[in-house]
Design a protein around this motif. Structure first.
Motif, PDB file in Angstrom:
ATOM      1  N   ALA A  34      -8.015  -6.003  -8.138  1.00  0.00           N
ATOM      2  CA  ALA A  34      -8.652  -6.016  -9.322  1.00  0.00           C
ATOM      3  C   ALA A  34      -8.136  -7.103 -10.142  1.00  0.00           C
ATOM      4  O   ALA A  34      -9.132  -7.944 -10.761  1.00  0.00           O
ATOM      5  N   LEU A  35      -6.963  -7.523 -10.143  1.00  0.00           N
ATOM      6  CA  LEU A  35      -6.544  -8.733 -10.889  1.00  0.00           C
ATOM      7  C   LEU A  35      -7.064 -10.095 -10.435  1.00  0.00           C
ATOM      8  O   LEU A  35      -7.464 -11.014 -11.292  1.00  0.00           O
ATOM      9  N   ILE A  73       3.037  -6.099  -5.574  1.00  0.00           N
ATOM     10  CA  ILE A  73       1.842  -5.671  -6.291  1.00  0.00           C
ATOM     11  C   ILE A  73       1.317  -4.504  -5.673  1.00  0.00           C
ATOM     12  O   ILE A  73       0.868  -4.671  -4.415  1.00  0.00           O
ATOM     13  N   ASP A  74       0.859  -3.361  -6.153  1.00  0.00           N
ATOM     14  CA  ASP A  74       0.058  -2.377  -5.470  1.00  0.00           C
ATOM     15  C   ASP A  74      -1.286  -3.012  -5.203  1.00  0.00           C
ATOM     16  O   ASP A  74      -1.918  -3.919  -5.895  1.00  0.00           O
ATOM     17  N   VAL A  75      -1.782  -3.117  -3.814  1.00  0.00           N
ATOM     18  CA  VAL A  75      -2.790  -3.972  -3.329  1.00  0.00           C
ATOM     19  C   VAL A  75      -4.279  -3.653  -4.088  1.00  0.00           C
ATOM     20  O   VAL A  75      -4.938  -4.474  -4.303  1.00  0.00           O
ATOM     21  N   TRP A 112       0.920  -1.250  -0.103  1.00  0.00           N
ATOM     22  CA  TRP A 112      -0.022  -0.078  -0.140  1.00  0.00           C
ATOM     23  C   TRP A 112       0.859   1.086   0.012  1.00  0.00           C
ATOM     24  O   TRP A 112       1.760   1.166   0.845  1.00  0.00           O
ATOM     25  N   HIS A 113       0.538   2.206  -1.015  1.00  0.00           N
ATOM     26  CA  HIS A 113       1.584   3.222  -1.191  1.00  0.00           C
ATOM     27  C   HIS A 113       0.907   4.511  -0.572  1.00  0.00           C
ATOM     28  O   HIS A 113       1.461   5.696  -0.777  1.00  0.00           O
ATOM     29  N   LEU A 137       1.837  -5.908   2.849  1.00  0.00           N
ATOM     30  CA  LEU A 137       0.607  -6.592   3.088  1.00  0.00           C
ATOM     31  C   LEU A 137       0.452  -7.863   2.296  1.00  0.00           C
ATOM     32  O   LEU A 137       0.859  -8.045   1.196  1.00  0.00           O
ATOM     33  N   HIS A 138      -0.539  -8.698   2.653  1.00  0.00           N
ATOM     34  CA  HIS A 138      -0.621  -9.995   1.972  1.00  0.00           C
ATOM     35  C   HIS A 138      -1.893 -10.113   1.585  1.00  0.00           C
ATOM     36  O   HIS A 138      -2.832  -9.827   2.493  1.00  0.00           O
ATOM     37  N   LEU A 139      -2.256 -10.719   0.542  1.00  0.00           N
ATOM     38  CA  LEU A 139      -3.740 -10.734   0.065  1.00  0.00           C
ATOM     39  C   LEU A 139      -3.955 -12.234  -0.369  1.00  0.00           C
ATOM     40  O   LEU A 139      -3.133 -12.854  -1.226  1.00  0.00           O
ATOM     41  N   LEU A 140      -4.813 -13.073   0.118  1.00  0.00           N
ATOM     42  CA  LEU A 140      -5.263 -14.337  -0.123  1.00  0.00           C
ATOM     43  C   LEU A 140      -6.227 -14.542  -1.324  1.00  0.00           C
ATOM     44  O   LEU A 140      -7.042 -13.753  -1.349  1.00  0.00           O
ATOM     45  N   ALA A 141      -5.892 -15.110  -2.261  1.00  0.00           N
ATOM     46  CA  ALA A 141      -6.554 -15.054  -3.686  1.00  0.00           C
ATOM     47  C   ALA A 141      -7.063 -16.676  -3.695  1.00  0.00           C
ATOM     48  O   ALA A 141      -6.225 -17.395  -3.712  1.00  0.00           O
ATOM     49  N   TYR A 142      -8.374 -16.816  -3.671  1.00  0.00           N
ATOM     50  CA  TYR A 142      -8.923 -18.181  -3.759  1.00  0.00           C
ATOM     51  C   TYR A 142      -9.759 -18.314  -5.229  1.00  0.00           C
ATOM     52  O   TYR A 142     -10.454 -17.708  -5.776  1.00  0.00           O
TER      53      TYR A 142
END
Length: 286
Positions: free
Chosen positions: A180-181, A173-175, A69-70, A78-83
């Motif tokens: 969005a991705l 990666i920008d959060v 986060w900029h 930070l970490h984002l879990l993607a399912y």
């Protein structure tokens, strides 16, 4: 009977110590009905985990994305879990490949810093230890343990070593782009351990509200690195924002003391994840 669901685990495809096949078998032995494989920035373990899945168990294919986060200086990692995202979605594939390469380059730079101070660690040996998986600081920590310089991974992550003195930033990666991705790939994004102050800086609740508006689906509340007060705060914030709440072990094998199933996700939150996903389906072994 209520299913036992652990939605955050790591294998040797990133920085865990069990192979994907060993991991799903260990999850079954631990009494888990559902386990998510969420290696750092990679889907490399998905196929092996699916092939080895014991009968009657469910595998949720996912990943843990390295984000930043900029909105603060310096930027907050930070970490984002993607399912259940489509692993062939081109933009996400390209971004994950970029982050994995950045991790590798950072690892090599850390090793050069250590070597410049007379610390004998070998980059080829560390790469071999990663066995083709995403290279992370735990692999360097393992080399420090082998060299007899520290006793544990926790000590290696202390301020004298990889926690501060030999810590370098990586290109994440920008959060907002990550959310969005993941959504564009049919996946469901959940913020991992969002309030874990023991890990370092955390982001403000206002950012989480912005991420919720941008497509964030949930928050991981029950996690080893959250105090009871932090868990309660996360649950309250999720309720306020209409986000689902997960609980997970963040299992890494012998790199951490936490066991599979130490924290679990309730069935309602799990079903919300399934309902929102359109990338890939769960793997169910019959």
């Amino acid at each position: 009977m209520t299913p036992r669901i652990d939605l955050h685990t790591h294998s040797t495809a990133s920085d865990g110590t069990l192979t994907p096949a060993e991991l799903v078998r260990a999850a079954a032995d631990a009494g888990l009905d559902v386990v998510a494989l969420t290696d750092h920035d990679t889907t490399a373990g998905w196929d092996a985990a699916a092939r080895a899945l014991p009968p009657g168990r469910t595998l949720i294919r996912g990943a843990e994305l390295s984000c930043r986060w900029h909105g603060a200086e310096p930027a907050v990692p930070l970490h984002l879990l993607a399912y259940l995202f489509d692993p062939a979605e081109p933009e996400l594939v390209a971004e994950l490949a970029r982050v994995r390469q950045a991790r590798r380059e950072r690892g090599e730079r850390i090793v050069r810093l250590l070597q410049a101070d007379g610390i004998e660690v070998s980059w080829p040996e560390i790469l071999a230890g990663a066995a083709g998986g995403t290279v992370g600081r735990p692999h360097i920590a393992a080399a420090l343990i082998r060299a007899g310089l520290v006793a544990t991974t926790t000590e290696a992550f202390g301020p004298d070593w990889l926690g501060e003195r030999y810590r370098l930033p990586k290109d994440d990666i920008d959060v907002f782009r990550a959310v969005a991705l993941v959504r564009a790939a049919g996946g469901v994004p959940v913020f991992a351990h969002p309030r874990a102050t023991r890990r370092g800086r955390i982001v403000p609740d206002e950012l989480i509200a912005e991420l919720a508006a941008a497509g964030l689906a949930g928050l991981e509340a029950d996690h080893e690195d959250h105090s009871p007060a932090e868990r309660a705060h996360v649950r309250g914030l999720a309720a306020e924002l209409g986000l689902l709440v997960t609980g997970s072990s963040d299992f890494h094998g012998s790199h951490k003391t936490v066991r599979l199933g130490a924290h679990t996700t309730d069935q309602e939150a799990y079903e919300r994840i399934l309902a929102e996903a359109s990338g890939v389906t769960p793997v169910i072994s019959t």
